[in-house]
Write an enzyme that holds these catalytic residues in place. Sequence first.
Site, PDB file in Angstrom:
ATOM      1  N   ARG A  24       0.782  -1.233   0.000  1.00  0.00           N
ATOM      2  CA  ARG A  24       0.000   0.000   0.000  1.00  0.00           C
ATOM      3  C   ARG A  24       0.815   1.286   0.000  1.00  0.00           C
ATOM      4  NH1 ARG A  24      -4.412   0.023   4.108  1.00  0.00           N
ATOM      5  NH2 ARG A  24      -4.402   2.194   3.614  1.00  0.00           N
ATOM      6  N   GLN A  91       2.342   0.144  10.546  1.00  0.00           N
ATOM      7  CA  GLN A  91       1.501   0.324   9.366  1.00  0.00           C
ATOM      8  C   GLN A  91       1.234  -1.022   8.703  1.00  0.00           C
ATOM      9  OE1 GLN A  91       4.537   3.316   7.981  1.00  0.00           O
ATOM     10  NE2 GLN A  91       2.729   4.420   7.278  1.00  0.00           N
ATOM     11  N   ASP A  94       0.268  -7.589   9.066  1.00  0.00           N
ATOM     12  CA  ASP A  94       0.619  -9.012   9.041  1.00  0.00           C
ATOM     13  C   ASP A  94       0.700  -9.665  10.421  1.00  0.00           C
ATOM     14  OD1 ASP A  94       3.196  -8.149  10.029  1.00  0.00           O
ATOM     15  OD2 ASP A  94       3.794  -7.734   7.966  1.00  0.00           O
ATOM     16  N   HIS A 111      -3.310   0.203  10.561  1.00  0.00           N
ATOM     17  CA  HIS A 111      -4.103  -0.227   9.406  1.00  0.00           C
ATOM     18  C   HIS A 111      -4.848  -1.528   9.663  1.00  0.00           C
ATOM     19  CE1 HIS A 111      -1.205   2.376   6.810  1.00  0.00           C
ATOM     20  NE2 HIS A 111      -2.217   3.079   7.267  1.00  0.00           N
ATOM     21  N   THR A 185       9.844   2.509   6.766  1.00  0.00           N
ATOM     22  CA  THR A 185       8.743   3.323   6.259  1.00  0.00           C
ATOM     23  C   THR A 185       9.317   4.573   5.593  1.00  0.00           C
ATOM     24  OG1 THR A 185       6.893   4.778   6.897  1.00  0.00           O
ATOM     25  CG2 THR A 185       8.439   4.163   8.643  1.00  0.00           C
ATOM     26  N   ASN A 210      15.873   3.442   7.201  1.00  0.00           N
ATOM     27  CA  ASN A 210      15.179   3.189   5.936  1.00  0.00           C
ATOM     28  C   ASN A 210      16.167   3.282   4.772  1.00  0.00           C
ATOM     29  OD1 ASN A 210      12.514   2.630   4.797  1.00  0.00           O
ATOM     30  ND2 ASN A 210      12.766   4.554   3.714  1.00  0.00           N
ATOM     31  N   ILE A 228      17.463  -3.347   6.898  1.00  0.00           N
ATOM     32  CA  ILE A 228      16.729  -3.433   8.171  1.00  0.00           C
ATOM     33  C   ILE A 228      17.103  -4.689   8.958  1.00  0.00           C
ATOM     34  CG2 ILE A 228      14.419  -3.657   9.184  1.00  0.00           C
ATOM     35  CD1 ILE A 228      14.193  -1.181   7.878  1.00  0.00           C
TER      36      ILE A 228
END
Length: 242
Positions: A24, A91, A94, A111, A185, A210, A228
């Site tokens: 997304r 965000q 999962d 979300h 992010t 990031n 990461i």
Amino acid sequence: MAKPLVALLTGAGVSTDSGIPDYRGPKGLWRRDPEAEKLVTYEYYMGDPEIRRRSWRMRWETGVLGAEPNAAHRAVAELERSGVPVRVITQNVDGLHQLAGMPARKVYELHGTAREFVCTACHVRGPMEEALARVEAGEADPPCVRCGGILKPATVMFGERLDPVVLGEAAAVAKACQVFVAAGTRLQVQPAAGLAGVAADHGARLIVVNAEPTPYDDLADEVVRDPIGTALPALLRALAAG
Ligand code: ZN
């Protein structure tokens, strides 16, 4: 001395190593494929039974529920277990932070979650496995067993508002924390991205992990571009050591 409260804001990049693509984000799969985006857009989903049938089939086929936590998720849970107060604002839908061992009450899912379904009429919830088992058994668009209403995944679709309670709790964490780590992010989707600014405004040390630049890099005390899977565990170990 009390240990500092560490808040993490995690995005798609944290789950990439678990085999979950960025759906997304601004460059995510949904945004690049308008037909796929309809499957997760509330107006289309509610208005078109064929969209719902395709949406359930897609969920059944992609098997996101089978994904396993990776080194980054485990490092966050280990930091919490070490005695450092940790809160996760994510965000991602999962549920991998909780699977890695983070207590659910310390994870704020902006979300929602793909691990549950919710009825759009009576708001009853249940495990996604249950809905997908019905899809597999031949119910292409399984209705609510309690009221017959339309079921959807308990995720926030495009065109839906974020849960104001969850968002309020996340904002309170951002204001209260001493360290705010934004990981995986791009910090481009509001209001989630703004939490980094809220934390910095309230005196938190802001760390951005990031691969790509974010609009908050200039505000950050530290910017880490390394992958990461190695960068976050190293950073969190350093925080645990004080
Ligand atoms: Zn219902």
